[in-house]
Design a protein around this motif. Sequence first.
Motif, PDB file in Angstrom:
ATOM      1  N   MET A 144       0.833  -1.207   0.000  1.00 44.48           N
ATOM      2  CA  MET A 144       0.000   0.000   0.000  1.00 44.48           C
ATOM      3  C   MET A 144       0.867   1.257   0.000  1.00 44.48           C
ATOM      4  O   MET A 144       0.560   2.239  -0.679  1.00 44.48           O
ATOM      5  N   LEU A 145       1.973   1.230   0.747  1.00 44.69           N
ATOM      6  CA  LEU A 145       2.859   2.390   0.787  1.00 44.69           C
ATOM      7  C   LEU A 145       3.491   2.633  -0.583  1.00 44.69           C
ATOM      8  O   LEU A 145       3.643   3.779  -1.023  1.00 44.69           O
ATOM      9  N   GLN A 197      -5.728  10.979  -6.547  1.00 48.19           N
ATOM     10  CA  GLN A 197      -6.629  11.577  -5.561  1.00 48.19           C
ATOM     11  C   GLN A 197      -6.806  10.701  -4.325  1.00 48.19           C
ATOM     12  O   GLN A 197      -7.212  11.200  -3.272  1.00 48.19           O
ATOM     13  N   HIS A 198      -6.519   9.400  -4.424  1.00 42.98           N
ATOM     14  CA  HIS A 198      -6.718   8.489  -3.295  1.00 42.98           C
ATOM     15  C   HIS A 198      -5.423   8.181  -2.546  1.00 42.98           C
ATOM     16  O   HIS A 198      -5.393   7.291  -1.691  1.00 42.98           O
ATOM     17  N   ARG A 199      -4.354   8.913  -2.844  1.00 41.22           N
ATOM     18  CA  ARG A 199      -3.064   8.585  -2.224  1.00 41.22           C
ATOM     19  C   ARG A 199      -3.080   8.755  -0.707  1.00 41.22           C
ATOM     20  O   ARG A 199      -2.486   7.950   0.019  1.00 41.22           O
ATOM     21  N   LYS A 200      -3.745   9.786  -0.228  1.00 39.48           N
ATOM     22  CA  LYS A 200      -3.759  10.016   1.225  1.00 39.48           C
ATOM     23  C   LYS A 200      -4.445   8.866   1.946  1.00 39.48           C
ATOM     24  O   LYS A 200      -3.947   8.367   2.968  1.00 39.48           O
ATOM     25  N   GLN A 201      -5.588   8.426   1.440  1.00 40.18           N
ATOM     26  CA  GLN A 201      -6.313   7.329   2.068  1.00 40.18           C
ATOM     27  C   GLN A 201      -5.509   6.027   2.014  1.00 40.18           C
ATOM     28  O   GLN A 201      -5.477   5.262   2.987  1.00 40.18           O
ATOM     29  N   ILE A 202      -4.844   5.783   0.879  1.00 40.13           N
ATOM     30  CA  ILE A 202      -4.025   4.575   0.757  1.00 40.13           C
ATOM     31  C   ILE A 202      -2.879   4.607   1.767  1.00 40.13           C
ATOM     32  O   ILE A 202      -2.560   3.603   2.410  1.00 40.13           O
ATOM     33  N   GLY A 203      -2.261   5.781   1.930  1.00 43.80           N
ATOM     34  CA  GLY A 203      -1.173   5.914   2.891  1.00 43.80           C
ATOM     35  C   GLY A 203      -1.618   5.706   4.325  1.00 43.80           C
ATOM     36  O   GLY A 203      -0.918   5.061   5.114  1.00 43.80           O
ATOM     37  N   LEU A 204      -2.785   6.241   4.676  1.00 41.80           N
ATOM     38  CA  LEU A 204      -3.283   6.061   6.043  1.00 41.80           C
ATOM     39  C   LEU A 204      -3.650   4.607   6.312  1.00 41.80           C
ATOM     40  O   LEU A 204      -3.454   4.107   7.428  1.00 41.80           O
ATOM     41  N   LEU A 205      -4.166   3.906   5.311  1.00 45.94           N
ATOM     42  CA  LEU A 205      -4.447   2.475   5.484  1.00 45.94           C
ATOM     43  C   LEU A 205      -3.152   1.684   5.616  1.00 45.94           C
ATOM     44  O   LEU A 205      -3.093   0.694   6.353  1.00 45.94           O
ATOM     45  N   SER A 206      -2.114   2.119   4.919  1.00 53.12           N
ATOM     46  CA  SER A 206      -0.802   1.490   5.075  1.00 53.12           C
ATOM     47  C   SER A 206      -0.300   1.654   6.504  1.00 53.12           C
ATOM     48  O   SER A 206       0.208   0.703   7.116  1.00 53.12           O
ATOM     49  N   LEU A 221       8.787   6.545  11.192  1.00 56.59           N
ATOM     50  CA  LEU A 221       8.768   7.344   9.967  1.00 56.59           C
ATOM     51  C   LEU A 221       7.400   7.305   9.300  1.00 56.59           C
ATOM     52  O   LEU A 221       6.907   8.315   8.803  1.00 56.59           O
ATOM     53  N   LEU A 222       6.776   6.123   9.296  1.00 51.94           N
ATOM     54  CA  LEU A 222       5.443   6.006   8.705  1.00 51.94           C
ATOM     55  C   LEU A 222       4.417   6.802   9.520  1.00 51.94           C
ATOM     56  O   LEU A 222       3.476   7.370   8.963  1.00 51.94           O
ATOM     57  N   SER A 223       4.609   6.853  10.838  1.00 52.68           N
ATOM     58  CA  SER A 223       3.725   7.667  11.692  1.00 52.68           C
ATOM     59  C   SER A 223       3.860   9.144  11.342  1.00 52.68           C
ATOM     60  O   SER A 223       2.869   9.879  11.313  1.00 52.68           O
ATOM     61  N   LEU A 224       5.095   9.569  11.062  1.00 50.89           N
ATOM     62  CA  LEU A 224       5.328  10.963  10.681  1.00 50.89           C
ATOM     63  C   LEU A 224       4.622  11.284   9.368  1.00 50.89           C
ATOM     64  O   LEU A 224       3.998  12.341   9.224  1.00 50.89           O
ATOM     65  N   LEU A 225       4.702  10.371   8.402  1.00 51.62           N
ATOM     66  CA  LEU A 225       4.015  10.565   7.135  1.00 51.62           C
ATOM     67  C   LEU A 225       2.502  10.635   7.338  1.00 51.62           C
ATOM     68  O   LEU A 225       1.812  11.446   6.724  1.00 51.62           O
ATOM     69  N   ALA A 226       1.969   9.748   8.198  1.00 54.77           N
ATOM     70  CA  ALA A 226       0.525   9.713   8.437  1.00 54.77           C
ATOM     71  C   ALA A 226       0.049  11.001   9.099  1.00 54.77           C
ATOM     72  O   ALA A 226      -0.996  11.554   8.731  1.00 54.77           O
ATOM     73  N   ILE A 227       0.820  11.507  10.062  1.00 54.03           N
ATOM     74  CA  ILE A 227       0.423  12.717  10.780  1.00 54.03           C
ATOM     75  C   ILE A 227       0.437  13.927   9.846  1.00 54.03           C
ATOM     76  O   ILE A 227      -0.476  14.761   9.859  1.00 54.03           O
ATOM     77  N   THR A 228       1.458  14.024   8.992  1.00 55.68           N
ATOM     78  CA  THR A 228       1.558  15.188   8.109  1.00 55.68           C
ATOM     79  C   THR A 228       0.549  15.136   6.963  1.00 55.68           C
ATOM     80  O   THR A 228       0.377  16.129   6.254  1.00 55.68           O
ATOM     81  N   SER A 229      -0.107  13.997   6.770  1.00 55.21           N
ATOM     82  CA  SER A 229      -1.146  13.928   5.732  1.00 55.21           C
ATOM     83  C   SER A 229      -2.483  14.452   6.231  1.00 55.21           C
ATOM     84  O   SER A 229      -3.396  14.665   5.432  1.00 55.21           O
ATOM     85  N   PHE A 250      10.068  17.919   2.013  1.00 52.72           N
ATOM     86  CA  PHE A 250      11.187  17.386   2.794  1.00 52.72           C
ATOM     87  C   PHE A 250      10.756  16.167   3.595  1.00 52.72           C
ATOM     88  O   PHE A 250      11.459  15.156   3.640  1.00 52.72           O
ATOM     89  N   ILE A 251       9.597  16.237   4.217  1.00 53.94           N
ATOM     90  CA  ILE A 251       9.103  15.096   5.009  1.00 53.94           C
ATOM     91  C   ILE A 251       8.808  13.900   4.103  1.00 53.94           C
ATOM     92  O   ILE A 251       9.139  12.757   4.423  1.00 53.94           O
TER      93      ILE A 251
END
Length: 362
Positions: free
Chosen positions: A233-234, A267-276, A337-345, A360-361
């Motif tokens: 998913m990531l 358009q669905h990248r944010k949702q896919i990332g949060l599910l990851s 690192l994945l938590s950081l990506l999820a929070i910034t989304s 940068f993130i």
Amino acid sequence: GVLGSGDFARSLAIRLVCSGFRVVVGSRNPKRKASLFPAAAEVTFQAEAVKKADVIFVAIFREHYSTLCDLADVLAGKVLVDVSNNTEINHHKESNAEYLASLFPACTVVKGFNVVSAWTLQSGARDGNKQVLICSNNQEAKRTVAEIAQVMGFTPVDMGCMSSACEIENIPLRLLPAWKIPTFLALGLFLCFFTYNLIRQVIHPYIREQKNKLYKIPIEVVNTTLPCVSYVMLSLVYLPGVLAACSQLYYGTKYRRFPDWLDQWLQHRKQIGLLSFFCAALHAVYSLCLPLRRSHRYLLIETAVKQAVEKKMTIWVEEEVWRMEIYISVGIIALGLLSLLAITSLPSIANSLNWREFSFIQ
């Protein structure tokens, strides 16, 4: 003015009174309903309420709009705010607000407050930024209702003319529309990897060695499946960006429209990332719970007994120890690192970052 005496009308009246407005409530049974409303609000018959108010919130069901036709002369020139919703998406050919406007052509109808719940009205905007979607064919009426919403502590959003009313009425009925495709994608990947791991860890040993390892299904097989789903998913989060860049390089322009499938994917990248991230977090919890299983304790005791029978003083293997230590350490860092990506989304965090910080993130 508020026409209606239901829960939403009561919550609306409470919020208006708390915001400093003079409120008059119109009801068919004012004596019986007066106790439901704040003392500062005047509860009277509908005809009397209409005469005393310039802006009137119509808090009754669409089926009862026709009961107000007797008040058409009194309502002429008033601003009617339609707050109703339907029970199904596109239940009627025309929106409730458009239907109300057709019944009262001498009035100015504004669609608004239908995406705000009765509980939110009572508590105000204390729990975060609550948007009130507004649309109407009359700019002055929209401005008036927007000012009322702002004084009540909400954020008015101008959605354009009355043709947007149908879309606004459909919003409360939709169930996570942006999450359907990513969720089905995650479930499909989970099913594929789960089937593979089930065959590999349970069915194959049973057929080849007659070992019953069905106990692995609830924890071990699921735990092996979750990281597979997470990293696939990531990768699906960043792959469409690469494809989009290749497309722009191929055509030599960034203004050419992407294909529909790629556009939807982007358009669905944010949702896919949060599910990851969700799958990765579950994997971490499952991994921490592995030593708590009864089967793990039995295997530990069995290993200890074999060691005692064989009179081995130690079974320490330096290579395996280091490999597991490094494996867990890297896993913790990866989850961080994945938590950081999820929070910034999240929109509230992303809006506080400029484009360079966000890049940068990433």
